[in-house]
Design an enzyme around this catalytic site. Structure first.
Site, PDB file in Angstrom:
ATOM      1  N   TYR A 136       0.848  -1.207   0.000  1.00 36.37           N
ATOM      2  CA  TYR A 136       0.000   0.000   0.000  1.00 36.37           C
ATOM      3  C   TYR A 136       0.881   1.254   0.000  1.00 36.37           C
ATOM      4  CZ  TYR A 136      -3.050   3.637   1.939  1.00 36.37           C
ATOM      5  OH  TYR A 136      -3.723   4.823   2.166  1.00 36.37           O
ATOM      6  N   LYS A 140       1.422   4.245  -3.005  1.00 37.25           N
ATOM      7  CA  LYS A 140       1.200   5.685  -2.786  1.00 37.25           C
ATOM      8  C   LYS A 140       2.458   6.484  -3.168  1.00 37.25           C
ATOM      9  CE  LYS A 140      -3.099   6.007  -1.400  1.00 37.25           C
ATOM     10  NZ  LYS A 140      -4.098   6.943  -1.913  1.00 37.25           N
TER      11      LYS A 140
HETATM   12  N1  LIG Z   1      -8.711   6.776   6.251  1.00 38.47           N
HETATM   13  C1  LIG Z   1      -7.422   6.925   6.536  1.00 38.47           C
HETATM   14  O1  LIG Z   1      -7.007   6.811   7.687  1.00 38.47           O
HETATM   15  C2  LIG Z   1      -6.429   7.288   5.446  1.00 38.47           C
HETATM   16  C3  LIG Z   1      -5.114   7.554   5.837  1.00 38.47           C
HETATM   17  C4  LIG Z   1      -4.193   7.894   4.861  1.00 38.47           C
HETATM   18  C5  LIG Z   1      -4.592   7.998   3.535  1.00 38.47           C
HETATM   19  N2  LIG Z   1      -5.871   7.719   3.179  1.00 38.47           N
HETATM   20  C6  LIG Z   1      -6.243   7.847   1.768  1.00 38.47           C
HETATM   21  O2  LIG Z   1      -7.402   8.662   1.693  1.00 38.47           O
HETATM   22  C7  LIG Z   1      -8.218   8.281   0.592  1.00 38.47           C
HETATM   23  C8  LIG Z   1      -9.647   8.050   1.038  1.00 38.47           C
HETATM   24  O3  LIG Z   1      -9.657   7.115   2.101  1.00 38.47           O
HETATM   25  P1  LIG Z   1     -11.015   6.623   2.774  1.00 38.47           P
HETATM   26  O4  LIG Z   1     -10.733   6.346   4.194  1.00 38.47           O
HETATM   27  O5  LIG Z   1     -12.138   7.527   2.385  1.00 38.47           O
HETATM   28  O6  LIG Z   1     -11.179   5.217   2.008  1.00 38.47           O
HETATM   29  P2  LIG Z   1     -12.504   4.475   1.527  1.00 38.47           P
HETATM   30  O7  LIG Z   1     -12.118   3.060   1.288  1.00 38.47           O
HETATM   31  O8  LIG Z   1     -13.634   4.781   2.453  1.00 38.47           O
HETATM   32  O9  LIG Z   1     -12.807   5.178   0.123  1.00 38.47           O
HETATM   33  C9  LIG Z   1     -12.063   4.919  -1.040  1.00 38.47           C
HETATM   34  C10 LIG Z   1     -13.028   4.951  -2.217  1.00 38.47           C
HETATM   35  O10 LIG Z   1     -12.293   4.769  -3.425  1.00 38.47           O
HETATM   36  C11 LIG Z   1     -13.058   3.977  -4.304  1.00 38.47           C
HETATM   37  N3  LIG Z   1     -12.174   3.325  -5.277  1.00 38.47           N
HETATM   38  C12 LIG Z   1     -11.166   2.463  -5.019  1.00 38.47           C
HETATM   39  N4  LIG Z   1     -10.595   2.070  -6.175  1.00 38.47           N
HETATM   40  C13 LIG Z   1     -11.250   2.721  -7.171  1.00 38.47           C
HETATM   41  C14 LIG Z   1     -11.117   2.707  -8.578  1.00 38.47           C
HETATM   42  N5  LIG Z   1     -10.178   1.974  -9.205  1.00 38.47           N
HETATM   43  N6  LIG Z   1     -11.971   3.458  -9.317  1.00 38.47           N
HETATM   44  C15 LIG Z   1     -12.929   4.207  -8.701  1.00 38.47           C
HETATM   45  N7  LIG Z   1     -13.086   4.259  -7.358  1.00 38.47           N
HETATM   46  C16 LIG Z   1     -12.258   3.516  -6.611  1.00 38.47           C
HETATM   47  C17 LIG Z   1     -13.742   2.961  -3.396  1.00 38.47           C
HETATM   48  O11 LIG Z   1     -14.881   2.400  -4.020  1.00 38.47           O
HETATM   49  C18 LIG Z   1     -14.065   3.818  -2.171  1.00 38.47           C
HETATM   50  O12 LIG Z   1     -15.378   4.349  -2.236  1.00 38.47           O
HETATM   51  C19 LIG Z   1      -7.525   7.044  -0.007  1.00 38.47           C
HETATM   52  O13 LIG Z   1      -6.742   7.486  -1.101  1.00 38.47           O
HETATM   53  C20 LIG Z   1      -6.638   6.541   1.109  1.00 38.47           C
HETATM   54  O14 LIG Z   1      -5.519   5.832   0.604  1.00 38.47           O
HETATM   55  C21 LIG Z   1      -6.803   7.381   4.112  1.00 38.47           C
END
Ligand SMILES: NC(=O)c1ccc[n+]([C@@H]2O[C@H](COP(=O)([O-])OP(=O)(O)OC[C@H]3O[C@@H](n4cnc5c(N)ncnc54)[C@H](O)[C@@H]3O)[C@@H](O)[C@H]2O)c1
Length: 329
Positions: A136, A140
């Site tokens: 992961y 990124k």
């Molecule tokens: N939540 C955390 O603690 C955290 C921490 C660091 C980074 N992030 C990053 O923040 C972003 C959002 O995280 P989140 O917690 O809302 O995650 P989440 O899993 O709730 O949402 C991610 C969304 O992306 C969509 N998705 C995934 N692959 C896709 C694709 N190929 N085409 C279209 N849609 C796609 C999924 O369907 C999902 O709705 C992500 O990029 C994640 O890596 C989150």
């Protein structure tokens, strides 16, 4: 502005889409899946970002992008899926925007690129070398490079926002929550320890299997606090909005995190007291996370300031827990 939000059906994307819409922007929500609760005014387009065509006409009028769509998994078996969702999809999104009106591209990156769990120095900041230890985190790093390249090639201002751990406070006391279940509930940590073959912890927590009223109070065997930055989703979403609306130029890397890290043991005690739950102490190895992040650059470049502190997170978590248990959620 006309703004595309990818991952608009997700935890953070939905909150970002709602705030952008409330601020008068026109939002195109892109996601693989339909939103659970659609945001009024958002124009959703459902499909895999990796299937976007170069110069996609639906994206021609988009002026800025908040790219939040991604897969989060720490299972090495998901390496190919992670590459597809986080790298291939990012490249296709960049190509789809080329030739259109895009001027700004904001990427959701993560502290996993450092990684936070094995810092070379603390507090962790944007200058820390990128040395991911998970697939992961690696995807990124590759996405950050792709976005910086897309900016150079197309004259876009680009921002890689390295998010700290982020949650809606309402998720904190939900045993079925992806992050909080195994982090705070003895029953779910027992299940995770069994699956991971950690028999010592599994045996210690065996009496709590099926008990969703007992929270884990985690301490490290070396006496260091089990701690990490936790930002409420609304604060993080506001940081993303500031980056999308901002005036940075070139490529910037900005960490978005809370003012102070959270000691998960003390936090579990506060959650248990507020929600009238029980606790059990567990001792974790010295490899359990214990890191401190800063947000000075986000404050300086974006005017970012978190508004939901630990106390408020605890209050909101307990309130959501009460509502779920009385069926009024
Ligand atoms: N939540 C955390 O603690 C955290 C921490 C660091 C980074 N992030 C990053 O923040 C972003 C959002 O995280 P989140 O917690 O809302 O995650 P989440 O899993 O709730 O949402 C991610 C969304 O992306 C969509 N998705 C995934 N692959 C896709 C694709 N190929 N085409 C279209 N849609 C796609 C999924 O369907 C999902 O709705 C992500 O990029 C994640 O890596 C989150």
């Amino acid at each position: 502005m006309h703004i595309a939000v990818t991952g608009a059906s997700g935890r953070i994307g939905g909150t970002v889409a709602a705030e952008l819409t409330a601020r008068g922007h026109r939002v195109l929500g892109l996601d693989r899946v339909e939103p659970h609760t659609p945001v009024d005014g958002v124009d959703y387009r459902i499909g895999d970002l990796a299937d976007l065509e170069p110069g996609d006409p639906a994206l021609a009028g988009v002026e800025a992008v908040a790219h939040l769509g991604a897969l989060m998994s720490w299972d090495p078996a998901d390496a190919d899926r992670l590459h597809h969702a986080n790298v291939t999809a990012t490249l296709r999104l960049i190509r789809a925007l080329e030739g259109g009106r895009c001027k700004r591209f904001v990427l959701a990156s993560t502290g996993e690129v450092y990684p936070e769990n094995r810092p070379q120095y603390q507090p962790l900041d944007e200058d820390h070398p990128r040395l991911p230890t998970t697939w992961y985190g690696l995807t990124k790093v590759l996405a950050e490079e792709a976005v910086a390249f897309g900016g150079r090639a197309n004259g876009w201002a680009t921002v890689a926002l390295r998010f700290s751990h982020t949650q809606h406070p309402a998720e904190l006391l939900d045993p079925d929550s992806f992050f909080s279940g195994p982090r705070f509930f003895a029953s779910r940590r027992h299940r995770k320890a069994l699956a991971a073959g950690d028999t010592a912890l599994a045996d210690q927590l065996a009496p709590y299997a099926g008990d969703d009223r007992t929270l884990l109070v985690a301490r490290r065997e070396d006496g260091a606090p089990v701690q990490m930055g936790i930002l409420a989703a609304a604060d993080l979403a506001h940081g993303v909005v500031l980056a999308v609306e901002g005036d940075t130029t070139g490529h910037e890397v900005i960490g978005l995190g809370p003012d102070a890290s959270t000691d998960l043991g003390d936090f579990a005690l506060a959650l248990a007291a507020e929600a009238d739950l029980d606790t059990v102490e567990v001792t974790l190895p010295a490899t359990a996370p214990s890191y401190v992040t800063g947000n000075a650059k986000a404050r300086e470049l974006l005017g970012f300031a978190p508004r939901i502190d630990e106390e408020e997170m605890v209050r909101q978590a307990a309130e959501a827990h009460r509502r779920r248990n009385t069926g009024t959620a």
